[in-house]
Design a protein around this motif. Structure first.
Motif, PDB file in Angstrom:
ATOM      1  N   ALA A  10      10.176  58.209  25.122  1.00 50.79           N
ATOM      2  CA  ALA A  10      10.974  56.991  24.872  1.00 50.79           C
ATOM      3  C   ALA A  10      12.302  57.176  25.603  1.00 50.79           C
ATOM      4  N   LEU A  11      12.441  56.460  26.706  1.00 48.06           N
ATOM      5  CA  LEU A  11      13.594  56.658  27.594  1.00 48.06           C
ATOM      6  C   LEU A  11      14.744  55.724  27.183  1.00 48.06           C
ATOM      7  N   ASP A  12      15.312  56.010  26.003  1.00 48.17           N
ATOM      8  CA  ASP A  12      16.350  55.119  25.474  1.00 48.17           C
ATOM      9  C   ASP A  12      17.751  55.592  25.863  1.00 48.17           C
ATOM     10  N   VAL A  13      17.919  55.976  27.125  1.00 51.25           N
ATOM     11  CA  VAL A  13      19.261  56.333  27.604  1.00 51.25           C
ATOM     12  C   VAL A  13      19.914  55.072  28.146  1.00 51.25           C
ATOM     13  N   MET A  14      21.208  55.150  28.411  1.00 48.19           N
ATOM     14  CA  MET A  14      21.962  53.926  28.662  1.00 48.19           C
ATOM     15  C   MET A  14      22.349  53.698  30.125  1.00 48.19           C
ATOM     16  N   ASN A  15      21.858  54.533  31.027  1.00 48.48           N
ATOM     17  CA  ASN A  15      22.104  54.249  32.448  1.00 48.48           C
ATOM     18  C   ASN A  15      21.024  54.888  33.312  1.00 48.48           C
ATOM     19  N   MET A  16      20.900  54.367  34.544  1.00 48.84           N
ATOM     20  CA  MET A  16      19.828  54.808  35.440  1.00 48.84           C
ATOM     21  C   MET A  16      20.019  56.242  35.913  1.00 48.84           C
ATOM     22  N   LYS A  17      21.279  56.652  36.006  1.00 46.58           N
ATOM     23  CA  LYS A  17      21.532  58.021  36.489  1.00 46.58           C
ATOM     24  C   LYS A  17      20.887  59.019  35.517  1.00 46.58           C
ATOM     25  N   GLU A  18      21.201  58.825  34.248  1.00 40.44           N
ATOM     26  CA  GLU A  18      20.645  59.717  33.231  1.00 40.44           C
ATOM     27  C   GLU A  18      19.117  59.579  33.171  1.00 40.44           C
ATOM     28  N   ALA A  19      18.654  58.325  33.255  1.00 37.04           N
ATOM     29  CA  ALA A  19      17.205  58.075  33.183  1.00 37.04           C
ATOM     30  C   ALA A  19      16.488  58.810  34.313  1.00 37.04           C
ATOM     31  N   THR A  20      17.047  58.716  35.525  1.00 39.46           N
ATOM     32  CA  THR A  20      16.417  59.345  36.686  1.00 39.46           C
ATOM     33  C   THR A  20      16.430  60.860  36.546  1.00 39.46           C
ATOM     34  N   GLU A  21      17.556  61.399  36.087  1.00 34.01           N
ATOM     35  CA  GLU A  21      17.653  62.862  35.929  1.00 34.01           C
ATOM     36  C   GLU A  21      16.599  63.374  34.941  1.00 34.01           C
ATOM     37  N   ILE A  22      16.450  62.671  33.830  1.00 34.63           N
ATOM     38  CA  ILE A  22      15.470  63.102  32.823  1.00 34.63           C
ATOM     39  C   ILE A  22      14.046  62.992  33.384  1.00 34.63           C
ATOM     40  N   CYS A  23      13.772  61.880  34.060  1.00 34.69           N
ATOM     41  CA  CYS A  23      12.425  61.693  34.630  1.00 34.69           C
ATOM     42  C   CYS A  23      12.120  62.800  35.645  1.00 34.69           C
ATOM     43  N   GLU A  24      13.101  63.154  36.470  1.00 34.20           N
ATOM     44  CA  GLU A  24      12.889  64.217  37.467  1.00 34.20           C
ATOM     45  C   GLU A  24      12.529  65.536  36.772  1.00 34.20           C
ATOM     46  N   LYS A  25      13.241  65.812  35.676  1.00 27.85           N
ATOM     47  CA  LYS A  25      12.997  67.070  34.965  1.00 27.85           C
ATOM     48  C   LYS A  25      11.616  67.110  34.310  1.00 27.85           C
ATOM     49  N   LEU A  26      11.127  65.944  33.894  1.00 31.68           N
ATOM     50  CA  LEU A  26       9.918  65.934  33.057  1.00 31.68           C
ATOM     51  C   LEU A  26       8.658  65.456  33.765  1.00 31.68           C
ATOM     52  N   GLU A  27       8.795  65.070  35.041  1.00 31.54           N
ATOM     53  CA  GLU A  27       7.648  64.396  35.679  1.00 31.54           C
ATOM     54  C   GLU A  27       6.414  65.278  35.828  1.00 31.54           C
ATOM     55  N   LYS A  28       6.586  66.600  35.797  1.00 31.88           N
ATOM     56  CA  LYS A  28       5.410  67.481  35.915  1.00 31.88           C
ATOM     57  C   LYS A  28       4.521  67.409  34.667  1.00 31.88           C
ATOM     58  N   ASP A  29       5.166  67.232  33.519  1.00 29.08           N
ATOM     59  CA  ASP A  29       4.403  67.306  32.262  1.00 29.08           C
ATOM     60  C   ASP A  29       4.142  65.955  31.610  1.00 29.08           C
ATOM     61  N   LEU A  30       4.670  64.896  32.203  1.00 21.94           N
ATOM     62  CA  LEU A  30       4.510  63.562  31.610  1.00 21.94           C
ATOM     63  C   LEU A  30       3.960  62.593  32.640  1.00 21.94           C
ATOM     64  N   ASP A  31       3.234  61.574  32.188  1.00 27.06           N
ATOM     65  CA  ASP A  31       2.917  60.501  33.131  1.00 27.06           C
ATOM     66  C   ASP A  31       3.124  59.109  32.526  1.00 27.06           C
ATOM     67  N   THR A  32       3.690  59.054  31.329  1.00 26.83           N
ATOM     68  CA  THR A  32       3.895  57.749  30.690  1.00 26.83           C
ATOM     69  C   THR A  32       5.280  57.697  30.030  1.00 26.83           C
ATOM     70  N   ILE A  33       5.984  56.603  30.323  1.00 21.07           N
ATOM     71  CA  ILE A  33       7.357  56.431  29.839  1.00 21.07           C
ATOM     72  C   ILE A  33       7.427  55.113  29.074  1.00 21.07           C
ATOM     73  N   LYS A  34       8.189  55.103  28.007  1.00 17.62           N
ATOM     74  CA  LYS A  34       8.423  53.844  27.286  1.00 17.62           C
ATOM     75  C   LYS A  34       9.881  53.432  27.533  1.00 17.62           C
ATOM     76  N   ILE A  35      10.043  52.240  28.041  1.00 22.32           N
ATOM     77  CA  ILE A  35      11.391  51.709  28.271  1.00 22.32           C
ATOM     78  C   ILE A  35      11.614  50.560  27.296  1.00 22.32           C
ATOM     79  N   GLY A  36      12.758  50.587  26.613  1.00 22.81           N
ATOM     80  CA  GLY A  36      13.038  49.542  25.633  1.00 22.81           C
ATOM     81  C   GLY A  36      14.290  48.761  25.980  1.00 22.81           C
ATOM     82  N   TYR A  37      14.845  48.108  24.966  1.00 21.19           N
ATOM     83  CA  TYR A  37      16.048  47.311  25.192  1.00 21.19           C
ATOM     84  C   TYR A  37      17.274  48.138  25.600  1.00 21.19           C
ATOM     85  N   PRO A  38      17.467  49.361  25.077  1.00 17.50           N
ATOM     86  CA  PRO A  38      18.689  50.085  25.467  1.00 17.50           C
ATOM     87  C   PRO A  38      18.864  50.173  26.992  1.00 17.50           C
TER      88      PRO A  38
END
Ligand code: C5P
Length: 214
Positions: A10-38
Motif C-alpha cells: 500500500a503505497l500511501d506516501v505523499m510524493n512521487m520522490k518517496e514513492a519512486t525510492e520505495i518502489c526501487e528498493k522493493l521491486e525485486k520482491d514485489l510485483d503489485t502496488i496499491k495506490i490510494g487517495y493519499p
C-alpha cells in the motif's frame, strides 16, 4: 490476478520522490502496488501512469468507488485510462453502482475488487452487519475479486466461505493495524501491507521479514 510473494504494497506516501525510492528498493520482491487517495491527491492521477511506466508493477487503485452508476463509470474510466490494472469499489452502494465499475473494467480488460468489510474498528458500526450480503451480491454478479479484513480473521474466513475458494481475496490490516500475515494468507490470496514496510528504516528488510513468515 497473480501477486508475487502474496504481498501487495500500500503505497500511501505523499510524493512521487518517496514513492519512486520505495518502489526501487522493493521491486525485486514485489510485483503489485496499491495506490490510494493519499498519493493520487498529492501528485495527481499521473502518479499511476508514472509508476506503470517506470516499473513492472500491476497497480490496484484503491479509490473505494461509491457513487451512482454514471459517476462510477467516469471515475473508473479515468483510472483505467491512467493505466491502472484494477480498481477497488465499495459494495454498500448496491449492484447497479458495482456493475458500472465492472462494465468499465471490461472495456479496458482491467479488474474490479469488491470491498466487503473494512479493517478498522469503525467498520463494525455499520459495514460489518452488511458485509456478508455485499459478498453474496458480488458472487451473484460474478465478481471474482474481493477485499476483506486481516484484522478480524473470523470475518475474513466467513467472507472466504461466501465467495468460495476460487475467488481472489486481498486483505489489508497486516502489521500496523494488528493483523498477522501468515494467518491472513490462510484465507486470503494476498496481504496488503503499507506503513509497516514504507515507514520502516529498512523497507527492504521489513518486506523480507514478512515474506519469511509466510
Ligand atoms: O498502512 P497499512 O498497512 O495499515 O495500510 C493498509 C492499506 O489498506 C491502506 O491503504 C488502507 O487505506 C487500505 N485499506 C484498509 N482496510 C480496508 C480497505 C483498504 O486498511 N478495508
Amino acid at each position: 490476478m497473480k501477486v508475487k510473494n502474496n504481498i501487495i504494497l500500500a503505497l500511501d506516501v505523499m510524493n512521487m520522490k518517496e514513492a519512486t525510492e520505495i518502489c526501487e528498493k522493493l521491486e525485486k520482491d514485489l510485483d503489485t502496488i496499491k495506490i490510494g487517495y493519499p498519493l493520487t491527491l498529492a501528485e495527481g492521477l499521473e502518479a499511476v501512469s508514472e509508476i506503470k511506466e517506470t516499473f513492472n508493477f500491476k497497480v490496484i487503485c484503491d479509490y473505494k468507488v461509491a457513487d451512482i452508476p454514471a459517476t462510477n463509470s467516469k471515475i473508473c474510466n479515468q483510472t483505467f485510462k491512467a493505466g491502472a490494472d484494477a480498481i477497488i469499489c465499495h459494495g454498500f452502494v448496491g449492484q447497479d453502482s458495482v456493475q458500472a465499475c465492472a462494465d468499465e473494467a471490461g472495456e479496458f480488460n482491467a479488474e474490479v475488487f469488491l470491498l466487503t468489510e473494512m479493517s478498522h474498528p469503525g467498520a463494525k458500526l455499520f459495514l460489518q452487519e452488511n458485509a456478508d450480503a455485499i459478498a453474496k451480491m458480488g458472487v451473484d454478479m460474478g465478481i471474482k475479486n474481493y477485499v476483506a479484513p486481516a484484522t478480524r480473521i473470523n470475518r475474513l474466513k466467513e467472507i472466504r466461505e461466501i465467495v468460495g475458494k476460487d475467488a481472489f481475496i486481498i486483505s489489508p490490516g497486516v502489521g500496523k493495524q494488528g493483523g498477522d500475515v501468515k494467518e491472513t494468507l490462510t484465507y486470503a490470496n494476498a496481504a496488503i501491507i503499507g506503513r509497516s514496510i514504507y515507514e520502516s528504516d529498512d523497507s527492504q528488510k521489513a518486506l523480507k521479514d514478512f515474506i519469511s513468515l509466510i
